[in-house]
Design an enzyme around this catalytic site. Structure first.
Site, short mmCIF file in Angstrom:
data_model
loop_
_atom_site.label_atom_id
_atom_site.label_comp_id
_atom_site.label_asym_id
_atom_site.label_seq_id
_atom_site.Cartn_x
_atom_site.Cartn_y
_atom_site.Cartn_z
N HIS A 343 0.85 -1.19 0.00
CA HIS A 343 0.00 0.00 0.00
C HIS A 343 0.89 1.24 0.00
O HIS A 343 1.85 1.31 0.77
CB HIS A 343 -0.90 -0.01 1.24
CG HIS A 343 -1.75 1.21 1.38
ND1 HIS A 343 -1.69 2.05 2.47
CD2 HIS A 343 -2.66 1.76 0.55
CE1 HIS A 343 -2.54 3.05 2.30
NE2 HIS A 343 -3.15 2.89 1.15
N SER A 344 0.59 2.19 -0.88
CA SER A 344 1.28 3.47 -0.89
C SER A 344 2.80 3.28 -1.04
O SER A 344 3.24 2.61 -1.96
CB SER A 344 0.92 4.23 0.40
OG SER A 344 1.38 5.55 0.38
#
Length: 688
Positions: A343-344
């Site tokens: 994520h990210s």
């Protein structure tokens, strides 16, 4: 009421009575209470007793009944992610660090003061209550009074009414009647009589393992929860999606479940002492904001520093390798594959790791001997050019003897150069040249105009100088959620990803994002820069599009039709509302009405839940290279109706929405099981 139902059950002959039933019947027959196991979860200093699943509770009860709980017997629970040490009555996390939880074999409960949740009595006092209850039932003598360890009074009035009195008076006034000393609280016997949701157990068989790496900061969602809690949500959603969309495969026992394990690197980075150094130089004003920036936003800068980048990639790789080995030890029969998700910033870390993995030599055989030789010769030529530029041509033979191409040169350390016999002066020149931004730009220009078969160093340009560790396995698929990979590659100077490029050890790559996610960027336009096309729209997990998106498209079609032929198109526009969703017609279209008429005529052949043909038509025509095995890479979620009112308001939520997104989870499951030849019960519209 619950009590009267139970009494009715007990009034039946013994063989017909279920084992958990039984308190009282006409013959004063006593039946032992059926225990259920709970563990204590502490959140913000508040205790909450959570029941184990029925399967876990039965396993714990069986181990307890074996009489071996005098030893330190360990029972795996929660899909093997937690061990219960029966003798110590402790629940311990297996794969990550977490506070140890108290475990209790629960039979009697009282209602708490604050949230009306039932709290189990201690095992010792529960035994006393059960004995008193047994005597009361057998002799039919009620109004029994018991004193709890904390000197509170419990009165068993009758099987339906049992009360716990919380004394108001001090111990000196204990002689006064307890019934007058405080508000009574309800007492219940047996878990079936309290309002508590017992979780469903998980399938024992694990088909696939997914490691999930978090982004910046210790908190991963809008509620400031940790990666462990967010991955728990993701796993729970996956279990419900399996039941909803893979029912046939489950019934035929073709599949079990997918295990998701969190990978935490933030705590390792911030335990290096850097927080203390930052604290010294942080200004005292707007303290909370500065602390938040130090703890979260700075992670991006840490990753762009060679010192801390090394710490981060080492932590992520070693943690994934450790978890993999531990998982195999605990699941020796596991034969499934491993995928990774980030994520990210976590997705960028994984991307950099994957671009620096070394494929096994036999995997490169399909490239052909000739292309390898050409590539090798080209690499040696590049080294010769670099040495010539540095006025170090006399060392060309040394590098050629060591079969040093440009890729190998960039992996060189001072120690390597020293072992090759390169003197200190030239060593310094070469090392400075390797680390300089000028060299990165030269590499970029060279690769942009080089032959089609450029190697994986293309996307590795501009990466922070670090020694990227190797993973102990080859990931099946890499999933990126809300990922800034495209932006970082562009900032590093990578203008284009070669269509022939694929990650050395991972054949699948999906870039999944919410349309309002401010951190997310696309990948496909870097592979096909000359063509404008939309990302793939992720189908809604319940089929078709969200209603507001259909309405939006319907309105778009109506406005275009009205522009082209105000009166003649009203009928067609109305039909466009009542038929299956179709793509918005381009404003430049001149034959909008004719096309709409044609599509209405063809409608009987179209399934009502069909995805917009535009998306379907694009898919086979667009070649997005080998990064995802020739399949589409960019997938966009459908925003919720409320989110479409204000894009800015929901931007942050858009970046943190993936953990509980059924559509995201379903795509992950679909792609994972597709590699095993297992498909959804019914294909979702728009899916490949």
């Amino acid at each position: 009421s619950i009590m009267s139902a139970r009494e009715q059950q007990q009034a039946q002959p013994p063989p017909a009575a279920p084992p958990e039933a039984g308190e009282l019947d006409g013959g004063n027959r006593y039946e032992a209470v059926v225990p259920h196991w709970f563990y204590c979860k502490v959140t913000d200093s508040r205790e909450r007793w959570v029941p184990f699943s029925t399967q876990d509770s039965e396993r714990l009860e069986e181990a307890h009944g074996s009489g071996r709980d005098k030893e330190d017997l360990v029972v795996p629970t929660s899909g093997g992610r937690y061990d219960v040490h029966l003798k110590k009555r402790q629940r311990v996390a297996v794969y990550w660090e977490e506070e140890v939880s108290e475990v209790r074999r629960c039979t009697w409960f009282y209602k708490g003061d604050k949230d009306n949740k039932y709290i189990p009595y201690s095992e010792t006092f529960s035994k006393e209550l059960e004995e008193a209850y047994m005597i009361a039932v057998t002799l039919d003598e009620w109004k029994k009074k018991l004193e709890s360890p904390s000197r509170e009074i419990i009165i068993l009035h009758n099987p339906k009414l049992m009360v716990h009195y919380h004394p108001v008076a001090t111990s000196d006034d204990w002689g006064s009647t307890p019934t007058e000393q405080g508000r009574p609280r309800t007492v219940k016997r047996g878990v079936e009589n309290i309002a508590v949701e017992i979780p469903n157990g998980e399938p024992l068989q694990i088909d696939h393992l997914v490691f999930v790496v978090h982004g910046i900061g210790p908190a991963c969602d809008i509620r400031f929860r940790s990666i462990v809690q967010c991955v728990n949500d993701f796993r729970n959603v996956s279990l419900s999606m399996l039941q909803a969309h893979f029912k046939k495969a489950q019934e035929q026992q073709q599949i079990g479940r997918v295990e998701f394990l969190p990978v935490n690197w933030h705590s390792s980075l911030h335990s290096t002492g850097v927080d203390v150094d930052l604290e010294r130089i942080t200004l005292p004003s707007i303290n909370r904001l500065r602390h938040f920036i130090n703890d979260t936003i700075l992670d991006v800068f840490f990753y762009n520093s060679s010192t801390y980048c090394q710490t981060i990639v080492d932590t992520v790789a070693s943690e994934m390798n450790r978890l993999y080995q531990l998982f195999l030890q605990r699941n020796p029969l596991f034969k499934g594959g491993v995928s990774i998700a980030g994520h990210s910033l976590g997705s960028l870390i994984l991307f950099d790791l994957l671009t620096n993995q070394k494929a096994a030599p036999e995997e490169d055989e399909h490239n052909g001997e000739g292309s390898r030789t050409t590539s090798s010769n080209r690499g040696i030529e590049q080294v010769r050019e670099i040495l010539k530029k540095l006025e170090l041509s006399e060392y060309c033979e040394v590098f050629e003897k060591e079969k040093m191409d440009r890729q190998a040169l960039f992996l060189c350390t001072e120690k390597n150069l020293k072992e090759m016999g390169i003197p200190l002066g030239p060593r310094m020149k070469i090392l400075h040249y390797i680390s300089s931004k000028e060299e990165m730009q030269v590499c970029l220009l060279h690769d942009l105009y080089s032959s089609r078969n450029c190697q994986y160093r293309d996307v590795g340009l501009g990466q922070v100088s670090a020694n990227y560790p190797q993973l102990n396995y080859k990931p099946t698929i890499f999933f990126a959620f809300g990922s800034p990979i495209g932006m970082f590659l562009t900032v590093r100077g990578v203008k284009r990803i070669n269509p022939n490029y694929s990650l050395p050890t991972c054949k699948g790559f999906f870039n999944i994002f919410h349309p309002f996610d401010p951190v997310a960027y696309r990948i496909e336009p870097m592979i096909v820069p000359d063509l404008e096309f939309e990302p793939m729209l992720l189908p809604h997990h319940k089929g078709r599009k969200r209603m507001h998106l259909e309405l939006k498209e319907g309105l778009t079609r109506m406005s275009v039709d009205l522009k082209n032929n105000l009166l003649g198109s009203l009928r067609v526009a109305w039909q466009s509302f009542t038929r299956a969703p179709l793509p918005a017609v381009e404003a430049a279209s001149t034959d909008a009405e004719a096309e709409a008429e044609a599509s209405v005529e063809k409608q009987p052949d179209t399934k009502p839940d069909e995805t917009p043909p535009a998306v379907k038509e694009e898919a086979p025509l667009i070649n997005v290279g080998r990064l995802n095995g020739g399949n589409r890479i960019d997938y966009v979620l459908q925003e919720k109706p409320i989110e479409s009112f204000n894009e800015y308001l929901f931007a942050l939520q858009g970046h943190l929405c993936y953990w509980e997104s059924e559509d995201t989870v379903l795509l992950v499951l679909k792609e994972i099981y597709q590699t095993q030849g297992i498909t959804l019960d019914q294909p979702l519209p728009g899916s490949q």
